[in-house]
Write an enzyme that holds these catalytic residues in place. Structure first.
Site, PDB file in Angstrom:
ATOM      1  N   ASP A  20       8.802   5.574 -60.590  1.00  0.00           N
ATOM      2  CA  ASP A  20       8.644   5.240 -61.996  1.00  0.00           C
ATOM      3  C   ASP A  20       7.567   4.141 -62.037  1.00  0.00           C
ATOM      4  OD1 ASP A  20       9.286   4.897 -64.780  1.00  0.00           O
ATOM      5  OD2 ASP A  20      10.345   3.075 -64.203  1.00  0.00           O
ATOM      6  N   LEU A  21       6.941   3.968 -63.171  1.00  0.00           N
ATOM      7  CA  LEU A  21       5.853   2.979 -63.245  1.00  0.00           C
ATOM      8  C   LEU A  21       6.343   1.661 -63.868  1.00  0.00           C
ATOM      9  CD1 LEU A  21       2.770   2.372 -63.005  1.00  0.00           C
ATOM     10  CD2 LEU A  21       2.490   3.428 -65.245  1.00  0.00           C
ATOM     11  N   ASP A  22       6.699   1.747 -65.164  1.00  0.00           N
ATOM     12  CA  ASP A  22       7.084   0.541 -65.905  1.00  0.00           C
ATOM     13  C   ASP A  22       8.350  -0.089 -65.311  1.00  0.00           C
ATOM     14  OD1 ASP A  22       5.054   0.835 -67.894  1.00  0.00           O
ATOM     15  OD2 ASP A  22       6.231   2.400 -68.854  1.00  0.00           O
ATOM     16  N   THR A  28       5.348  -3.832 -67.006  1.00  0.00           N
ATOM     17  CA  THR A  28       5.008  -3.487 -68.389  1.00  0.00           C
ATOM     18  C   THR A  28       6.227  -3.444 -69.290  1.00  0.00           C
ATOM     19  OG1 THR A  28       4.975  -1.287 -67.527  1.00  0.00           O
ATOM     20  CG2 THR A  28       2.841  -2.237 -68.049  1.00  0.00           C
ATOM     21  N   LYS A  56      14.455   1.402 -71.764  1.00  0.00           N
ATOM     22  CA  LYS A  56      13.731   1.627 -70.515  1.00  0.00           C
ATOM     23  C   LYS A  56      13.833   3.087 -70.093  1.00  0.00           C
ATOM     24  CE  LYS A  56      13.926  -3.045 -68.725  1.00  0.00           C
ATOM     25  NZ  LYS A  56      14.420  -3.945 -67.672  1.00  0.00           N
ATOM     26  N   GLY A  57      12.692   3.683 -69.820  1.00  0.00           N
ATOM     27  CA  GLY A  57      12.668   5.053 -69.305  1.00  0.00           C
ATOM     28  C   GLY A  57      12.653   6.134 -70.366  1.00  0.00           C
ATOM     29  N   SER A 125       6.544   9.097 -64.638  1.00  0.00           N
ATOM     30  CA  SER A 125       6.757   8.137 -65.721  1.00  0.00           C
ATOM     31  C   SER A 125       6.791   8.829 -67.079  1.00  0.00           C
ATOM     32  CB  SER A 125       5.617   7.111 -65.706  1.00  0.00           C
ATOM     33  OG  SER A 125       5.620   6.357 -66.893  1.00  0.00           O
ATOM     34  N   ALA A 126       7.588   8.261 -67.986  1.00  0.00           N
ATOM     35  CA  ALA A 126       7.641   8.797 -69.357  1.00  0.00           C
ATOM     36  C   ALA A 126       6.451   8.328 -70.187  1.00  0.00           C
ATOM     37  CB  ALA A 126       8.935   8.344 -70.026  1.00  0.00           C
ATOM     38  N   ASN A 129       0.713   6.260 -71.372  1.00  0.00           N
ATOM     39  CA  ASN A 129      -0.338   5.293 -71.018  1.00  0.00           C
ATOM     40  C   ASN A 129      -0.446   5.086 -69.506  1.00  0.00           C
ATOM     41  OD1 ASN A 129      -1.181   4.388 -73.739  1.00  0.00           O
ATOM     42  ND2 ASN A 129       0.940   3.710 -73.903  1.00  0.00           N
ATOM     43  N   LYS A 156      13.644  11.336 -69.576  1.00  0.00           N
ATOM     44  CA  LYS A 156      14.802  10.867 -68.811  1.00  0.00           C
ATOM     45  C   LYS A 156      15.925  10.530 -69.800  1.00  0.00           C
ATOM     46  CE  LYS A 156      11.420   8.763 -65.733  1.00  0.00           C
ATOM     47  NZ  LYS A 156      10.763   7.524 -65.318  1.00  0.00           N
ATOM     48  N   GLU A 180      13.477   3.705 -59.378  1.00  0.00           N
ATOM     49  CA  GLU A 180      13.646   3.564 -60.828  1.00  0.00           C
ATOM     50  C   GLU A 180      14.280   2.237 -61.223  1.00  0.00           C
ATOM     51  OE1 GLU A 180      13.540   4.458 -63.875  1.00  0.00           O
ATOM     52  OE2 GLU A 180      12.604   6.420 -63.794  1.00  0.00           O
ATOM     53  N   ASP A 181      13.830   1.691 -62.354  1.00  0.00           N
ATOM     54  CA  ASP A 181      14.464   0.464 -62.864  1.00  0.00           C
ATOM     55  C   ASP A 181      15.375   0.742 -64.058  1.00  0.00           C
ATOM     56  OD1 ASP A 181      12.318   1.042 -64.667  1.00  0.00           O
ATOM     57  OD2 ASP A 181      12.496  -0.995 -65.453  1.00  0.00           O
TER      58      ASP A 181
HETATM   59  C1  G6P Z   1       8.366   4.211 -69.865  1.00  0.00           C
HETATM   60  C2  G6P Z   1       9.071   2.972 -70.377  1.00  0.00           C
HETATM   61  C3  G6P Z   1       9.647   3.223 -71.750  1.00  0.00           C
HETATM   62  C4  G6P Z   1       8.584   3.764 -72.682  1.00  0.00           C
HETATM   63  C5  G6P Z   1       8.027   5.050 -72.143  1.00  0.00           C
HETATM   64  C6  G6P Z   1       6.921   5.641 -73.006  1.00  0.00           C
HETATM   65  O1  G6P Z   1       9.289   5.107 -69.411  1.00  0.00           O
HETATM   66  O2  G6P Z   1      10.107   2.591 -69.498  1.00  0.00           O
HETATM   67  O3  G6P Z   1      10.164   2.000 -72.222  1.00  0.00           O
HETATM   68  O4  G6P Z   1       9.110   3.984 -73.971  1.00  0.00           O
HETATM   69  O5  G6P Z   1       7.513   4.819 -70.840  1.00  0.00           O
HETATM   70  O6  G6P Z   1       5.786   4.821 -72.909  1.00  0.00           O
HETATM   71  P1  G6P Z   1       4.473   4.963 -73.764  1.00  0.00           P
HETATM   72  O7  G6P Z   1       3.478   4.113 -73.025  1.00  0.00           O
HETATM   73  O8  G6P Z   1       4.091   6.418 -73.761  1.00  0.00           O
HETATM   74  O9  G6P Z   1       4.784   4.484 -75.126  1.00  0.00           O
HETATM   75 MG    MG Z   2      10.872   1.989 -65.793  1.00  0.00          MG
END
Ligand code: G6P
Ligand code: MG
Length: 226
Positions: A20-22, A28, A56-57, A125-126, A129, A156, A180-181
């Site tokens: 996962d990224l964020d 982020t 988150k996620g 990642s969801a 960005n 997710k 994953e966080d």
């Molecule tokens: C990640 C974050 C979420 C966020 C999602 C969409 O999974 O953990 O908190 O809502 O990405 O991100 P975005 O950059 O497309 O708004």
């Molecule tokens: Mg995350």
């Protein structure tokens, strides 16, 4: 003699690591929280860090729907599109200034070690960005495949993002481990039939096979013992 030969043979049970990224590679999650709070405040309400944990996620629109419910605010679909776009403008303002210094402790070292040891690396990642964040933080070159919010229809805890990642590498889920966080992300990994390492607090990530506070607490050896 035999034992020493065996110890030289790398265990190949886990072949791919899906990240996962964020909140795992970069912080982020804090920027998402800041931008969502700013949006809520324009509608005269606020929400707590504990509530933020639930965001988150999950996708941008799902996040907005939850936030509007917390604030007891009703909006039409076109208004929601506008609000989500506004939040994203603020969020992009912040992430466009990111630098490699914002990569979380131990992430580069762990990714490098995995790469050197022959593991395949996937981003799952969801976020829509992800591309910008990977570029700004100089992490893009580590990944053999990237699955992001632009490529999935079910976010997710649905397993789609991770199953797509494994499919891109033609790997079975059983040889994959997810980092994953978010509780939703751990659930997605388990539903995909993968191992899951939680990055954060045990109370929140209790369905993971292993929980550590950060990637700086992990070694390749930990993967072999999963
Ligand atoms: C990640 C974050 C979420 C966020 C999602 C969409 O999974 O953990 O908190 O809502 O990405 O991100 P975005 O950059 O497309 O708004
Ligand atoms: Mg995350």
């Amino acid at each position: 003699m035999q034992e020493s030969i065996q110890s030289l043979v790398p265990k190949v049970q886990i072949k791919a690591c899906l990240f996962d990224l964020d909140g795992v590679l970069v912080d982020t999650a804090a920027y998402h929280y800041q931008a969502w709070r700013r949006l809520a405040q324009t509608m005269n309400f606020d929400f707590t860090e504990k509530q933020n944990e639930q965001l988150k996620g999950i996708s941008r629109m799902e996040s907005l729907n939850k936030i509007l419910t917390w604030g007891k605010v009703q909006k039409t679909e076109p208004e929601k599109e506008e609000l989500a776009a506004l939040k994203n403008t603020w969020y992009v303002e912040m992430i466009s200034k990111m630098t490699p210094a914002e990569v979380l402790p131990g992430a580069v070292e762990f990714l490098s070690a995995l790469h050197k040891n022959g593991y395949q690396l996937v981003l799952g990642s969801a976020s829509k960005n992800s591309g910008m964040i990977l570029d700004k933080t100089n992490l893009a070159h580590f990944f053999d495949a990237v699955v992001d919010g632009n490529m999935v229809t079910k976010s997710k805890p649905e397993p789609e993002v991770f199953l797509k990642g494994a499919a891109l590498l033609s790997l079975k889920p059983a040889v994959c481990v997810v980092f994953e966080d978010a509780a939703a992300g751990i659930e997605a990994a388990k539903r995909a039939g993968m191992k899951a390492v939680g990055i954060g607090k045990k109370e929140i990530l209790n369905k993971a096979d292993l929980v550590v506070s950060g990637l700086n607490k992990l070694t390749i050896k930990d993967l072999e013992n999963l």
